[in-house]
Design a protein around this motif. Structure first.
Motif, PDB file in Angstrom:
ATOM      1  N   VAL A  98       0.856  -1.189   0.000  1.00  0.00           N
ATOM      2  CA  VAL A  98       0.000   0.000   0.000  1.00  0.00           C
ATOM      3  C   VAL A  98       0.894   1.241   0.000  1.00  0.00           C
ATOM      4  O   VAL A  98       1.743   1.400   0.882  1.00  0.00           O
ATOM      5  N   ASN A  99       0.745   2.084  -1.008  1.00  0.00           N
ATOM      6  CA  ASN A  99       1.454   3.360  -1.076  1.00  0.00           C
ATOM      7  C   ASN A  99       0.465   4.503  -0.913  1.00  0.00           C
ATOM      8  O   ASN A  99      -0.577   4.521  -1.585  1.00  0.00           O
ATOM      9  N   GLN A 100       0.766   5.443  -0.019  1.00  0.00           N
ATOM     10  CA  GLN A 100      -0.072   6.630   0.153  1.00  0.00           C
ATOM     11  C   GLN A 100       0.757   7.869  -0.154  1.00  0.00           C
ATOM     12  O   GLN A 100       1.862   8.038   0.363  1.00  0.00           O
ATOM     13  N   PHE A 101       0.231   8.687  -1.051  1.00  0.00           N
ATOM     14  CA  PHE A 101       0.941   9.894  -1.441  1.00  0.00           C
ATOM     15  C   PHE A 101       1.095  10.846  -0.251  1.00  0.00           C
ATOM     16  O   PHE A 101       0.270  10.832   0.684  1.00  0.00           O
ATOM     17  N   GLY A 102       2.139  11.681  -0.322  1.00  0.00           N
ATOM     18  CA  GLY A 102       2.321  12.749   0.653  1.00  0.00           C
ATOM     19  C   GLY A 102       1.868  14.074   0.078  1.00  0.00           C
ATOM     20  O   GLY A 102       1.181  14.141  -0.951  1.00  0.00           O
ATOM     21  N   THR A 103       2.285  15.142   0.721  1.00  0.00           N
ATOM     22  CA  THR A 103       1.825  16.476   0.317  1.00  0.00           C
ATOM     23  C   THR A 103       2.631  17.051  -0.842  1.00  0.00           C
ATOM     24  O   THR A 103       2.204  18.020  -1.470  1.00  0.00           O
ATOM     25  N   SER A 104       3.803  16.498  -1.170  1.00  0.00           N
ATOM     26  CA  SER A 104       4.635  17.025  -2.258  1.00  0.00           C
ATOM     27  C   SER A 104       4.057  16.634  -3.613  1.00  0.00           C
ATOM     28  O   SER A 104       3.426  15.585  -3.748  1.00  0.00           O
ATOM     29  N   PRO A 105       4.292  17.481  -4.617  1.00  0.00           N
ATOM     30  CA  PRO A 105       3.889  17.105  -5.977  1.00  0.00           C
ATOM     31  C   PRO A 105       4.587  15.791  -6.377  1.00  0.00           C
ATOM     32  O   PRO A 105       5.802  15.650  -6.201  1.00  0.00           O
ATOM     33  N   THR A 106       3.823  14.861  -6.925  1.00  0.00           N
ATOM     34  CA  THR A 106       4.369  13.529  -7.220  1.00  0.00           C
ATOM     35  C   THR A 106       3.815  13.025  -8.544  1.00  0.00           C
ATOM     36  O   THR A 106       2.627  13.194  -8.843  1.00  0.00           O
ATOM     37  N   ILE A 107       4.693  12.397  -9.309  1.00  0.00           N
ATOM     38  CA  ILE A 107       4.293  11.664 -10.523  1.00  0.00           C
ATOM     39  C   ILE A 107       4.860  10.261 -10.380  1.00  0.00           C
ATOM     40  O   ILE A 107       6.070  10.085 -10.239  1.00  0.00           O
ATOM     41  N   LEU A 108       3.979   9.275 -10.389  1.00  0.00           N
ATOM     42  CA  LEU A 108       4.416   7.898 -10.167  1.00  0.00           C
ATOM     43  C   LEU A 108       4.031   7.044 -11.374  1.00  0.00           C
ATOM     44  O   LEU A 108       2.859   6.980 -11.760  1.00  0.00           O
ATOM     45  N   ILE A 109       5.033   6.372 -11.974  1.00  0.00           N
ATOM     46  CA  ILE A 109       4.819   5.465 -13.110  1.00  0.00           C
ATOM     47  C   ILE A 109       5.628   4.203 -12.843  1.00  0.00           C
ATOM     48  O   ILE A 109       6.827   4.269 -12.578  1.00  0.00           O
ATOM     49  N   ASP A 110       4.978   3.058 -12.869  1.00  0.00           N
ATOM     50  CA  ASP A 110       5.665   1.802 -12.588  1.00  0.00           C
ATOM     51  C   ASP A 110       6.664   1.440 -13.689  1.00  0.00           C
ATOM     52  O   ASP A 110       7.742   0.909 -13.419  1.00  0.00           O
ATOM     53  N   GLU A 111       6.325   1.699 -14.959  1.00  0.00           N
ATOM     54  CA  GLU A 111       7.200   1.306 -16.074  1.00  0.00           C
ATOM     55  C   GLU A 111       8.459   2.168 -16.073  1.00  0.00           C
ATOM     56  O   GLU A 111       8.393   3.387 -15.982  1.00  0.00           O
ATOM     57  N   LYS A 112       9.614   1.514 -16.221  1.00  0.00           N
ATOM     58  CA  LYS A 112      10.886   2.231 -16.246  1.00  0.00           C
ATOM     59  C   LYS A 112      11.398   2.425 -17.668  1.00  0.00           C
ATOM     60  O   LYS A 112      12.170   3.346 -17.927  1.00  0.00           O
ATOM     61  N   THR A 139       8.480  -3.557 -30.866  1.00  0.00           N
ATOM     62  CA  THR A 139       8.985  -4.269 -32.030  1.00  0.00           C
ATOM     63  C   THR A 139       8.249  -3.775 -33.262  1.00  0.00           C
ATOM     64  O   THR A 139       7.294  -2.994 -33.165  1.00  0.00           O
ATOM     65  N   ASP A 140       8.694  -4.244 -34.422  1.00  0.00           N
ATOM     66  CA  ASP A 140       8.054  -3.834 -35.661  1.00  0.00           C
ATOM     67  C   ASP A 140       6.632  -4.376 -35.789  1.00  0.00           C
ATOM     68  O   ASP A 140       5.875  -3.940 -36.639  1.00  0.00           O
ATOM     69  N   GLU A 141       6.266  -5.332 -34.928  1.00  0.00           N
ATOM     70  CA  GLU A 141       4.916  -5.889 -34.966  1.00  0.00           C
ATOM     71  C   GLU A 141       4.057  -5.435 -33.789  1.00  0.00           C
ATOM     72  O   GLU A 141       2.870  -5.714 -33.739  1.00  0.00           O
ATOM     73  N   ASN A 142       4.658  -4.769 -32.819  1.00  0.00           N
ATOM     74  CA  ASN A 142       3.937  -4.313 -31.627  1.00  0.00           C
ATOM     75  C   ASN A 142       4.212  -2.830 -31.453  1.00  0.00           C
ATOM     76  O   ASN A 142       5.275  -2.435 -30.962  1.00  0.00           O
ATOM     77  N   LEU A 143       3.246  -2.003 -31.825  1.00  0.00           N
ATOM     78  CA  LEU A 143       3.464  -0.563 -31.896  1.00  0.00           C
ATOM     79  C   LEU A 143       2.755   0.209 -30.790  1.00  0.00           C
ATOM     80  O   LEU A 143       2.837   1.446 -30.767  1.00  0.00           O
ATOM     81  N   GLU A 144       2.064  -0.451 -29.870  1.00  0.00           N
ATOM     82  CA  GLU A 144       1.292   0.249 -28.850  1.00  0.00           C
ATOM     83  C   GLU A 144       1.767  -0.115 -27.447  1.00  0.00           C
ATOM     84  O   GLU A 144       2.237  -1.218 -27.191  1.00  0.00           O
ATOM     85  N   PHE A 145       1.635   0.848 -26.539  1.00  0.00           N
ATOM     86  CA  PHE A 145       1.883   0.596 -25.123  1.00  0.00           C
ATOM     87  C   PHE A 145       1.059   1.598 -24.319  1.00  0.00           C
ATOM     88  O   PHE A 145       0.551   2.595 -24.860  1.00  0.00           O
ATOM     89  N   SER A 146       0.887   1.318 -23.042  1.00  0.00           N
ATOM     90  CA  SER A 146       0.122   2.221 -22.173  1.00  0.00           C
ATOM     91  C   SER A 146       0.899   2.481 -20.894  1.00  0.00           C
ATOM     92  O   SER A 146       1.729   1.659 -20.474  1.00  0.00           O
ATOM     93  N   LEU A 147       0.643   3.616 -20.292  1.00  0.00           N
ATOM     94  CA  LEU A 147       1.266   3.991 -19.031  1.00  0.00           C
ATOM     95  C   LEU A 147       0.175   4.368 -18.036  1.00  0.00           C
ATOM     96  O   LEU A 147      -0.698   5.185 -18.334  1.00  0.00           O
ATOM     97  N   ASN A 148       0.219   3.735 -16.862  1.00  0.00           N
ATOM     98  CA  ASN A 148      -0.693   4.078 -15.775  1.00  0.00           C
ATOM     99  C   ASN A 148      -0.002   5.158 -14.937  1.00  0.00           C
ATOM    100  O   ASN A 148       0.922   4.876 -14.185  1.00  0.00           O
ATOM    101  N   ILE A 149      -0.443   6.382 -15.080  1.00  0.00           N
ATOM    102  CA  ILE A 149       0.222   7.529 -14.457  1.00  0.00           C
ATOM    103  C   ILE A 149      -0.574   7.956 -13.222  1.00  0.00           C
ATOM    104  O   ILE A 149      -1.747   8.336 -13.319  1.00  0.00           O
ATOM    105  N   LEU A 150       0.049   7.876 -12.059  1.00  0.00           N
ATOM    106  CA  LEU A 150      -0.556   8.289 -10.803  1.00  0.00           C
ATOM    107  C   LEU A 150       0.091   9.598 -10.373  1.00  0.00           C
ATOM    108  O   LEU A 150       1.312   9.701 -10.273  1.00  0.00           O
ATOM    109  N   THR A 151      -0.725  10.599 -10.102  1.00  0.00           N
ATOM    110  CA  THR A 151      -0.182  11.916  -9.785  1.00  0.00           C
ATOM    111  C   THR A 151      -1.192  12.734  -8.993  1.00  0.00           C
ATOM    112  O   THR A 151      -2.401  12.456  -9.015  1.00  0.00           O
ATOM    113  N   ASN A 152      -0.682  13.726  -8.306  1.00  0.00           N
ATOM    114  CA  ASN A 152      -1.554  14.659  -7.577  1.00  0.00           C
ATOM    115  C   ASN A 152      -1.459  16.065  -8.143  1.00  0.00           C
ATOM    116  O   ASN A 152      -1.815  17.040  -7.478  1.00  0.00           O
TER     117      ASN A 152
END
Length: 607
Positions: free
Chosen positions: A116-130, A135-148
């Motif tokens: 369990v992660n709980q945000f603090g009061t500072s501005p935060t942008i959290l993305i799990d993907e690093k 590939t030439d056959e896979n052109l899509e991806f998504s990012l779950n962006i958590l922010t305040n």
């Protein structure tokens, strides 16, 4: 006897009762289960106190604990085995994210841990993907962006972004990349997530993106289809195409390097078009070149006929999966063939462009006649090479040149050559020839049963693997050839070859003589072996004094591959009656390396 039968009946009944009882008890044993309807990590963006629940599914009683009970507590909403796990967090007055671990367990199973992660009061942008890899056959991806805070994604011009799930400030963004340009094997970029408010001091989150090819060019090359030459030309070429296109993975292209027709007649082109339409998948491109036989004027201007019928220019510079391909047509009919200044200039300009746009990669060049004194069939004594293009090609060691014209068999190891550049002989798809100077002539036994081609596959490390195919028998000719990277002339493994070991016969091998008449006999002997191929045999007939009476040369028929005869039977004629003879056999490989001799027993022709 009746009492014995009665006793056995009772014992058997007791066994059944015990077995049923045991089976009943086994059915009463409950295997514990434990499932949680939640990802391994819960992100709570707010700083205020809150509660939220997740579903726990179990068939036994479970317990929960928290690693940070001072701010993160757990309870269940019922005492039933399956129920909701309620997680409560207190207000977080700290600037940074804080974390706790919730452990759910039951007897007999490994525990499940939820972070369990709980945000603090500072501005935060959290993305799990690093980082992201496409590939030439896979052109899509998504990012779950958590922010305040309010954010926006920034992308390179080859990636577009769209919001597909809006959760207040947070959300899921979908990104779509365009296909790799023909000139690229891979490219890199960055997706940057930044605050839309310049007054908020927060470092942007940068996600590196790598897009690379996972499939590389795979293509076939054939030559000398000669439609119109034989009544079964359609059958020969159809069989060859079916066999080559049946191989996996599928071919990107087929290159037909000239002598498409036997005399440039409209009817011959019609038959060619029909055969390729019926036997080549629509997803496989076909590229054609003019050969010397395609320049006959029977039905009009041969160049116009080629272009009108096949809807292709006579010279082409194309790109397939990030690699350059150049086709050059031969000019001139029959024995008067050449390349004009137009072809020479086109090749020169295309090679210079390809060398700049595709550094480090092979450049594939296709034409009917190979360069003089390179592959088998182009030697000065063989008569099928030309020198018009050599001065240009000598500047580009990354060139792999494919040619036909000679009809010489690809099973001969001289069919690949490396000097200033790489050359490959692709054989024929009509009939075979061989070099002159041998007793059996340039059309050796079985030549009408030889059709061949090359399948080339570019590897991820940029090596090019060559498969030689006997398309008449649908069998591969081994070993495969590898044109190795780097393609700068430093890895030429097929340069300056001398044939390796000499051919050899097995111990005890000797010719057998049969069907002896006054003037002839048959000599039969086992095939010798070589580290590549035995090309031919020297058959020497010695008289009773051990002097050479007659010498003939006999092909090993290596070009018939699995149907190469063994032993080899040779008819000897022109002998004198009533004379003693001995026959000696010497095996010779493609580089003129010779075996030791094997000798027959002495025999005498009849009177």
């Amino acid at each position: 006897m009746k009492h014995a039968k009665y006793l056995l009946s009772i014992i058997f009944s007791l066994i059944i009762i015990v077995a049923c009882s045991s089976d009943s008890e086994s059915k009463d044993i409950i295997q514990p289960t434990l499932e949680i309807d939640q990802n391994e990590t819960i992100h709570y963006v707010g700083t205020e106190a809150s509660s939220f629940s997740i579903t726990v599914k179990s068939n036994t009683k479970f317990t929960t604990t928290s690693s940070a009970t001072d701010w993160c507590r757990t309870e269940t909403d019922s005492k039933k085995e399956t129920g909701n796990l309620i997680i409560s967090v207190t207000n977080n007055p700290n600037p940074n994210i804080r974390s706790a671990e919730i452990t759910v367990k039951t007897d007999g199973l490994s525990p499940i841990t939820i972070k369990v992660n709980q945000f603090g009061t500072s501005p935060t942008i959290l993305i799990d993907e690093k980082n992201i890899e496409l590939t030439d056959e896979n052109l899509e991806f998504s990012l779950n962006i958590l922010t305040n805070i309010e954010i926006e994604p920034q992308t390179p011009d080859w990636i577009t972004a769209s919001l597909i799930s809006d959760r207040g400030l947070s959300g899921i963004y979908k990104f779509t990349a365009s296909g790799l340009p023909d000139s690229d094997i891979e490219r890199t970029g960055e997706v940057t997530i930044t605050s839309t408010n310049p007054k908020i001091e927060i470092a942007p989150v940068v996600i590196p993106v790598l897009q690379k090819r996972t499939t590389y060019p795979r293509f076939a090359v054939i030559s000398d289809t000669h439609f119109g030459l034989f009544s079964d030309s359609k059958e020969r070429v159809s069989r060859a195409l079916k066999n080559m296109t049946s191989k996996s993975p599928q071919l990107d292209a087929i290159f037909v390097v000239g002598d498409l027709t036997n005399s440039s007649r409209l009817s011959e082109y019609d038959e060619l078009i029909q055969v390729f339409k019926e036997n080549v998948p629509k997803t496989t491109s076909v590229f054609y070149m003019l050969g010397n036989h395609d320049h006959a004027w029977h039905d009009g201007n041969p160049v116009s006929i080629f272009m009108n019928k096949l809807k292709q220019p006579i010279n082409q510079y194309i790109k397939i999966k990030g690699f350059p391909f150049i086709t050059i047509s031969l000019r001139g009919a029959y024995d008067n063939y050449f390349y004009t200044q137009s072809e020479i200039d086109f090749l020169s300009d295309s090679l210079e462009d390809a060398s700049q746009k595709y550094p480090g990669r092979p450049i594939f060049v296709f034409t009917h006649a190979g360069v003089l004194n390179t592959v088998y069939g182009t030697g000065s004594s063989e008569g099928w090479g030309v020198n018009d293009l050599s001065s240009i090609l000598h500047k580009y060691p990354q060139v792999i040149l494919f040619s036909g014209h000679s009809h010489f068999p690809v099973s001969d190891p001289r069919s690949i050559h490396q000097g200033y550049f790489s050359s490959v002989n692709v054989g024929n798809t009509s009939y075979s020839e061989i070099e002159a100077g041998f007793t059996e002539g340039v059309h050796p036994p079985g030549n009408e049963m030889i059709t061949e081609g090359i399948i080339a596959t570019t590897k991820e490390n940029l090596d090019v693997e060559m498969e030689r195919w006997d398309t008449f028998r649908n069998e591969e000719i081994l070993p495969r050839w590898i044109v190795k990277a780097p393609h700068n002339g430093t890895a030429f493994t097929y340069a300056n070859r001398t044939g390796g070991s000499n051919p050899s016969f097995s111990s005890g091998d000797k010719p057998a003589i049969s069907n002896i008449t006054a003037n002839a006999c048959v000599v039969s002997f086992p095939q010798a072996t070589d580290d590549e191929v035995v090309h031919h045999y020297i058959v020497q007939i010695l008289n009773g004094n051990g002097e050479a009476y007659k010498t003939i040369t006999i092909f090993s028929q290596f070009y018939l591959n699995s149907e190469t005869p063994d032993p080899l039977d040779v008819n000897i004629s022109g002998l004198e009656s009533g004379t003693k003879y001995t026959i000696e056999i010497t095996a010779v490989d493609s580089y003129n390396n010779k075996s030791g001799k094997i000798s027959s027993a002495e025999f005498t022709t009849s009177n």
